[in-house]
Enzyme design. Structure first.
Site, PDB file in Angstrom:
ATOM      1  N   ASP A  90      -5.022 -37.803  -1.854  1.00  0.00           N
ATOM      2  CA  ASP A  90      -6.532 -37.653  -2.302  1.00  0.00           C
ATOM      3  C   ASP A  90      -6.708 -36.205  -2.672  1.00  0.00           C
ATOM      4  O   ASP A  90      -8.256 -35.936  -2.595  1.00  0.00           O
ATOM      5  CB  ASP A  90      -7.543 -39.096  -2.071  1.00  0.00           C
ATOM      6  CG  ASP A  90      -8.737 -38.717  -3.351  1.00  0.00           C
ATOM      7  OD1 ASP A  90      -8.499 -38.403  -4.437  1.00  0.00           O
ATOM      8  OD2 ASP A  90      -9.653 -39.654  -3.182  1.00  0.00           O
ATOM      9  N   ILE A 111     -26.291 -37.603   0.646  1.00  0.00           N
ATOM     10  CA  ILE A 111     -25.649 -36.550  -0.190  1.00  0.00           C
ATOM     11  C   ILE A 111     -24.047 -36.141  -1.307  1.00  0.00           C
ATOM     12  O   ILE A 111     -23.614 -35.876  -2.026  1.00  0.00           O
ATOM     13  CB  ILE A 111     -25.173 -35.298   0.541  1.00  0.00           C
ATOM     14  CG1 ILE A 111     -24.702 -35.458   1.992  1.00  0.00           C
ATOM     15  CG2 ILE A 111     -26.838 -34.672   1.130  1.00  0.00           C
ATOM     16  CD1 ILE A 111     -24.374 -34.573   2.532  1.00  0.00           C
TER      17      ILE A 111
END
Ligand SMILES: Nc1ncnc2c1ncn2[C@@H]1O[C@H](COP(=O)(O)OP(=O)(O)OP(=O)(O)O)[C@@H](O)[C@H]1O
Length: 420
Positions: free
Chosen positions: A131, A17
């Site tokens: 991030d 995924i």
């Protein structure tokens, strides 16, 4: 690549995924609970051990309602892995599926308030993310919005802790900034400080969030098409926050001003930031019942489906009436005797169900179906149904009609009704 043997005899990998710089993410079936989970894997020989750090952070964040539920972790001969709660789409994919690839103000604000809390929870345990980007936030299935203990959980979750950095020392004080720390993060969302190689702090996660907010609202950032990191940096320097916030409520400018005014070691005022956005949300007339954009899309889609089904039902009903009445008229012209198929409610229903299934399949491959006003359809259908009933009534009420079953199961009716 995988032997197919369930991890720890419990989790069978299904589909990939996600794939990132540090590993691969699979959906998997938990053979014990029969629930679907997510498994993040990293090759055992990878010298940067991002998954070890991630494992430690996820476990420590379990008190937070803004992260995925940790289930297990382990290793086999090739991989290290973490088994965790399976979330729905990430924000990048959700945004991409919106008209013009942007969220409304209501959805952006609601998500931003949750993301501030997610970031705050991570900061509280001593880490900065480094991030922050739309691909690192996922939406929890609303079904799972409560823990087994019934504690309500957030809808928007943060993940991917592979680039996290501990900014607090063992005494809980902010570690002194290094002279040069190097670039960290994703160029599009990294703060200017990151481009300049400075030590990143809590403010930088929020500066990345600010870029995310602008992107969610405008569809893209001014440096969207630039690939070169240096050029992105210059574009960020040239595009003032004023310019980027010019069409937005003033709270967004205040939001930026607060985080831009923070020094490396400063603690952001998360509460103030949430309050600013919430005030703007209320001023714009939204409330807790205002739905997320994708929930509205879902509703429109299901409305379309319902209308389409209704339309088909009416059409089927109309067709069967027409067949019956035209056969009837043809036959009585010929020989004063007709054969009517025994179209009981059940038969009609079966035919309708089959056609509705076919319609569902067609709809799945078509995204441009017209919305039909179902109330109008109801009215149209009702009228024809009366005409149909009239003809049937005439047949049934005829005292002289007799019916016998043929071997094919059809009713052979000898008719002497008033039309004949
Ligand atoms: N628990 C989860 N449930 C559902 N999807 C997930 C989950 N964790 C990760 N994903 C999906 O996998 C993608 C990549 O995950 P993640 O960011 O953790 O990996 P990564 O290797 O660190 O990626 P990157 O290098 O892009 O930061 C996510 O954007 C998300 O779509």
């Amino acid at each position: 690549m995988f032997s197919g043997t369930p991890l720890k005899q419990r989790w069978t990998l299904l589909n990939k995924i996600g794939r990132g710089g540090f590993g691969e993410i699979y959906s998997a079936l938990d053979l014990e609970t029969k629930e679907h989970v997510a498994v993040k894997m990293e090759r055992i020989d990878r010298h940067k051990r991002a998954l070890v750090l991630e494992n430690s952070i996820i476990r420590r964040l379990q008190e937070s309602k803004h992260t995925t539920k940790f289930i297990s972790s382990g290793r086999n001969t090739e991989y290290k892995y973490i088994v965790m709660e399976l979330l729905g789409s990430n924000l990048w994919n959700l945004k991409k599926n919106q008209p013009n690839s942007r969220f409304t103000l209501a959805t952006t604000i609601k998500l931003s308030v949750e993301m501030i809390s997610a970031i705050e929870d991570l900061h509280k345990i001593g880490y900065i993310h480094r991030d922050i980007k739309p691909g690192n936030f996922g939406i929890r299935n609303s079904r799972r919005s409560k823990t087994e203990e019934g504690i309500s959980q957030s809808y928007c979750c943060i993940f991917d802790f592979g680039l996290c950095h501990k900014y607090l020392d063992s005494d809980g004080k902010v570690k002194p900034a290094r002279e040069k720390a190097g670039f960290r993060g994703t160029a599009r969302y990294a703060s200017i400080n990151s481009h300049e190689g400075m030590e990143l702090g809590r403010r930088d996660d929020l500066l990345s969030l600010f870029y995310m907010i602008i992107e969610m609202l405008n569809g893209e950032l001014p440096w969207h098409r630039i690939k070169n990191q240096e050029k992105i940096y210059h574009s960020k320097k040239n595009n003032t926050n004023k310019e980027m916030c010019k069409d937005l409520p003033e709270e967004f400018t205040l939001f930026f001003e607060h985080i831009n005014g923070l020094k490396f070691e400063d603690e952001p005022n998360y509460k103030y930031l949430r309050k600013l956005l919430t005030e703007s949300y209320i001023k714009l007339g939204f409330d807790e019942n205002t739905k997320y954009d994708w929930e509205i899309n879902q509703e429109v889609k299901s409305q379309k489906r319902k209308s389409q089904k209704l339309k088909l039902k009416k059409k089927n009903s109309r067709d069967s009436k027409q067949i019956i009445s035209s056969n009837f008229l043809e036959d009585i012209d010929k020989k004063n005797e007709i054969i009517l198929p025994s179209l009981s409610d059940n038969n009609i229903q079966q035919i309708n169900e089959k056609q509705l299934e076919e319609a569902d399949e067609t709809e799945a491959s078509s995204s441009t179906m017209e919305v039909v006003d179902s109330s109008q359809e109801e009215a149209d259908g009702g009228m024809e149904s009366n005409e149909f009933d009239k003809i049937f009534k005439m047949i049934n009420e005829d005292n002289n009609s007799q019916s016998v079953s043929t071997h094919s199961g059809m009713k052979k009716t000898s008719c002497k009704c008033i039309i004949c």
